[in-house]
Design a protein around this motif. Structure first.
Motif, mmCIF file in Angstrom:
data_model
loop_
_atom_site.group_PDB
_atom_site.id
_atom_site.type_symbol
_atom_site.label_atom_id
_atom_site.label_comp_id
_atom_site.label_asym_id
_atom_site.label_seq_id
_atom_site.Cartn_x
_atom_site.Cartn_y
_atom_site.Cartn_z
ATOM 1 N N PRO A 79 46.454 -20.899 -26.437
ATOM 2 C CA PRO A 79 47.815 -20.771 -26.169
ATOM 3 C C PRO A 79 48.593 -20.979 -27.558
ATOM 4 O O PRO A 79 49.670 -20.374 -27.949
ATOM 5 C CB PRO A 79 48.333 -21.921 -25.088
ATOM 6 C CG PRO A 79 47.101 -21.947 -24.260
ATOM 7 C CD PRO A 79 45.868 -22.002 -25.234
ATOM 8 N N ALA A 80 48.156 -22.261 -28.110
ATOM 9 C CA ALA A 80 49.094 -22.221 -29.519
ATOM 10 C C ALA A 80 48.712 -21.252 -30.367
ATOM 11 O O ALA A 80 49.808 -20.824 -31.090
ATOM 12 C CB ALA A 80 48.227 -23.621 -30.011
ATOM 13 N N LEU A 81 47.476 -20.803 -30.625
ATOM 14 C CA LEU A 81 47.308 -19.710 -31.385
ATOM 15 C C LEU A 81 48.233 -18.253 -31.092
ATOM 16 O O LEU A 81 48.583 -17.753 -31.945
ATOM 17 C CB LEU A 81 45.567 -19.249 -31.759
ATOM 18 C CG LEU A 81 44.817 -20.182 -32.269
ATOM 19 C CD1 LEU A 81 43.299 -19.930 -31.917
ATOM 20 C CD2 LEU A 81 45.004 -20.475 -33.773
ATOM 21 N N ALA A 82 47.984 -18.272 -29.788
ATOM 22 C CA ALA A 82 48.820 -16.969 -29.349
ATOM 23 C C ALA A 82 50.405 -17.101 -29.659
ATOM 24 O O ALA A 82 51.212 -16.235 -29.706
ATOM 25 C CB ALA A 82 48.808 -16.880 -27.877
ATOM 26 N N GLN A 83 50.895 -18.213 -29.857
ATOM 27 C CA GLN A 83 52.367 -18.542 -30.338
ATOM 28 C C GLN A 83 52.535 -18.534 -31.802
ATOM 29 O O GLN A 83 53.545 -18.647 -32.330
ATOM 30 C CB GLN A 83 52.851 -19.880 -29.678
ATOM 31 C CG GLN A 83 52.914 -19.633 -28.352
ATOM 32 C CD GLN A 83 52.960 -21.195 -27.782
ATOM 33 O OE1 GLN A 83 53.244 -22.251 -28.526
ATOM 34 N NE2 GLN A 83 52.843 -21.389 -26.513
ATOM 35 N N GLY A 84 51.254 -18.195 -32.533
ATOM 36 C CA GLY A 84 51.431 -18.070 -33.794
ATOM 37 C C GLY A 84 51.130 -19.633 -34.520
ATOM 38 O O GLY A 84 51.565 -19.594 -35.910
ATOM 39 N N LYS A 85 50.756 -20.655 -34.038
ATOM 40 C CA LYS A 85 50.592 -21.973 -34.453
ATOM 41 C C LYS A 85 49.292 -21.918 -35.296
ATOM 42 O O LYS A 85 48.512 -21.292 -34.854
ATOM 43 C CB LYS A 85 50.980 -22.769 -33.250
ATOM 44 C CG LYS A 85 52.455 -23.017 -32.934
ATOM 45 C CD LYS A 85 52.532 -24.133 -31.829
ATOM 46 C CE LYS A 85 53.498 -23.909 -31.098
ATOM 47 N NZ LYS A 85 53.986 -24.892 -29.956
ATOM 48 N N TRP A 86 49.254 -22.993 -36.156
ATOM 49 C CA TRP A 86 48.353 -23.207 -36.859
ATOM 50 C C TRP A 86 47.448 -24.477 -36.039
ATOM 51 O O TRP A 86 48.301 -25.239 -35.333
ATOM 52 C CB TRP A 86 48.197 -23.818 -38.220
ATOM 53 C CG TRP A 86 48.559 -22.782 -39.167
ATOM 54 C CD1 TRP A 86 48.968 -21.731 -39.111
ATOM 55 C CD2 TRP A 86 47.853 -22.754 -40.715
ATOM 56 N NE1 TRP A 86 49.085 -20.679 -40.292
ATOM 57 C CE2 TRP A 86 48.317 -21.473 -41.151
ATOM 58 C CE3 TRP A 86 47.118 -23.535 -41.209
ATOM 59 C CZ2 TRP A 86 47.937 -21.163 -42.575
ATOM 60 C CZ3 TRP A 86 46.801 -23.206 -42.587
ATOM 61 C CH2 TRP A 86 47.103 -21.900 -43.207
ATOM 62 N N VAL A 87 46.255 -24.417 -35.565
ATOM 63 C CA VAL A 87 45.650 -25.452 -34.780
ATOM 64 C C VAL A 87 44.679 -26.192 -35.740
ATOM 65 O O VAL A 87 43.618 -25.795 -36.372
ATOM 66 C CB VAL A 87 44.865 -24.973 -33.467
ATOM 67 C CG1 VAL A 87 44.095 -25.961 -32.877
ATOM 68 C CG2 VAL A 87 45.867 -24.081 -32.535
#
Length: 206
Positions: A85-93
């Motif tokens: 979900p974080a990657l789908a929101q454009g966030k770096w994990v």
């Protein structure tokens, strides 16, 4: 450094400074205008955190196969509920440990690097982990030096209490992964100040 979402994992034996590095890197990226989340394994989602407490508990007795399967049960939940979900929101994990820890700890530490043990871990990765890291930072430090650091942190968990031979096998596991996947699995010297290590990592991410 572009802002495209990236999945970066951090590996190493005990006491190499992963937590400090992740905190410092997250601050650096945030200052560059990059949206970042930090997470960890075992753990990273409510269910996986419950498993973490079992896996790290000092008095927990379990078969090696149980440990391996619990790791992947938590990982699947972590992946589905936090990482993807974080990657789908454009966030770096930025994730403290991931699949390579299972290869190193369960495949080599517990399994002595036996071909069957390695294949067992790889089978679980191939069948249940749809997302590999974009890059993995292996913080490389002599095992003895890392254990000295770990002991200074306080009470040791179930893994940290293992003998030095266990961690030497884990180190061999990381060497094996580096040989197999040198483009993804980057070896970074973990000696020196936190800023020294951060600068080495930033060069790998440039």
């Amino acid at each position: 450094m572009n802002n495209t979402a990236k999945f970066i994992t951090f590996e190493g034996t005990e006491g190499v400074g992963k937590s400090t590095l992740i905190q410092n890197l997250a601050k650096h990226l945030t200052a560059q205008g990059i949206d970042v989340i930090t997470t960890r394994e075992p753990g990273g989602s409510p269910f996986a955190e419950e498993l973490r407490s079992i896996l790290l508990k000092n008095n927990a007795q379990m078969a090696d196969e149980s440990e391996l399967l619990l790791m992947f049960a938590g990982r699947i939940d972590h992946l589905q509920n936090t990482i993807l979900p974080a990657l789908a929101q454009g966030k770096w994990v930025l994730c403290d440990r991931y699949i390579d820890s299972s290869m190193a700890y369960q495949g080599f530490g517990r399994g002595f690097g036996d071909e069957q043990a390695v294949q067992k871990v790889q089978m679980l990765i191939d069948n249940f982990v749809p997302k590999l890291p974009d890059i993995t930072i292996w913080l490389d430090l002599p095992v003895v030096d890392g254990m000295i650091r770990a002991k200074k942190r306080g009470e040791l968990d179930r893994f940290e209490q293992q003998d030095i031979e266990f961690f030497e096998r884990i180190y061999q596991g990381y060497q094996f992964i580096h040989q197999q996947s040198p483009q993804r699995f980057k070896q970074v010297c973990a000696d020196g100040s936190p800023d020294d290590v951060l600068q080495r990592v930033l060069k790998q991410l440039a």
